[in-house]
Motif scaffolding. Sequence first.
Motif, short mmCIF file in Angstrom:
data_model
loop_
_atom_site.label_atom_id
_atom_site.label_comp_id
_atom_site.label_asym_id
_atom_site.label_seq_id
_atom_site.Cartn_x
_atom_site.Cartn_y
_atom_site.Cartn_z
N SER A 1 -0.21 -0.69 -10.91
CA SER A 1 -0.11 0.70 -10.66
C SER A 1 -0.96 1.52 -9.83
CB SER A 1 0.33 1.54 -11.92
OG SER A 1 0.42 2.83 -11.65
N LYS B 1 -1.34 4.59 -9.36
CA LYS B 1 -1.55 5.78 -9.85
C LYS B 1 -2.89 5.82 -10.60
CE LYS B 1 0.46 8.98 -13.62
NZ LYS B 1 -0.89 9.24 -14.00
N PHE C 1 6.73 2.49 -8.07
CA PHE C 1 6.05 3.10 -9.30
C PHE C 1 6.73 4.42 -9.42
CE2 PHE C 1 3.49 -0.62 -8.38
CZ PHE C 1 3.20 -1.24 -9.40
#
Length: 445
Positions: A24, A26, A412
């Motif tokens: 990910s 993020k 994602f």
Amino acid sequence: MAPKKPIHRVELPIFQFNKLKITSPKRDKRSQTGWESFFPYYAGYPEGFVKDLLQSAKLSLDSTILDPWNGSGTSTFVASRLGHRAVGLDINPVMVVIARARMLPQSEAGSLLPLALTLTAQRCRPKVGTPDDPLGEWFAPATATAIRQIEVAIRESTVGDVTPLDGGANVGRISGLTATLYLGLFAACRSLSRMLRSTNPTWMRRPKSEALKTNVSSADVVSAFIDNVSAMAAELAASQQAAVPTPRWTIDVADSTTAKLTPDSVDFVVTSPPYCTRIDYTAATSIELAILAPLLLEDRAELSRNMIGSIRVPVKTISQSAEWGGICNGFLDRVRTHPSKASATYYYRTHLDYFEKLNKSLGRISSALRPGGIACMVVQDSYYKNIHNDLPSIVAEMCCHHSLKLGRREDFRLSRSMVRVNRHTRIYGRPSEPTEAVLCFEKVS
Ligand SMILES: C[S@@+](CC[C@H](N)C(=O)[O-])C[C@H]1O[C@@H](n2cnc3c(N)ncnc32)[C@H](O)[C@@H]1O
């Protein structure tokens, strides 16, 4: 007549995209602690994301990794730690200072505090504050002078006497140690001007009167600077950062739409383009830009205009181009014909500016990549009113025109985004969680 021999084109070896480890992009809260907490600027991916990508790509050590939108320097930091050559560019001199500070090796941790103490002790110079110092926008005159005195001390002792240079050329020359001292001053000013920060991490409130400006004593400014440098030194000492020889990395101020990159010189690109969310990212770094002003020729307005994602209406006329692809042009048509105020004028024109700059940059990135080279981009979608701006698909289409063939895409869902920050966007009933896509391309000839 003998039949013509078929001409055999040498096909490039096809990269095995499924071997790439894509985690990910993020940035989680954990990665904003420690050393990274000193540059809490919005929009960065975690170090682990870059590390997984580069390690799984099994690149040789002499590979060159490029990030043309380097931001706080996650790509250049990780690539150089893995032993690769790293090239980072960013149009914003503040981000270049941060990315250069990030390269400071652990062995320098012990020099930071003594140097900061010496610089602040030497400060008893004639007053260096001037009425037109850009720091005066946020700080009362005596506070602005105290900040400027530290800045002059850092500059004179480590950068030398400078004249403002175009394109942030001074910033591209400063050492990791100097960059870290500037970072200490940025962090001090951030903490002193806390009251001016809004809930939106990319915005700084402008004091409406003299009384609202940050007004603290010179001693408070010095102690905020020393506290930050000392905390940074402690974090750096605790980190595992080995020294990376300078020639293995370059981090410079450059505009990705015009950057002079050697053709076929890059093996792997890992990057994330600026968001298309009409946020003035220069506003997020306006105090830092004011600190660096003596090193720079370009003013903030000019920088803001040149950024991809600028909120300023472009001066020249820009027209849609077939090269941008059907999804992009369809989106632009919907923006232009949206009934809301200024859609056909201001919003349409700023979106044209965004896509024109993005397309130019993708062309530069592609020409810098060697045939068979890989480009991985983290791209976030967004909304204009109720119109979906499917930026990942737009980038994928644009890249086709630049010999970049999409080999893999992973999506994602994000929960932290500007959609949440800006409550006005909620009235359009769009999904609250944007998608962040990781797009991986291979350069084909
Ligand atoms: C999404 S951020 C990159 C974040 C980065 N991956 C990190 O880990 O911090 C995009 C960056 O592009 C930069 N940028 C905007 N316009 C640019 C341009 N024309 N040329 C180069 N950089 C630009 C911005 O200053 C910003 O730092």
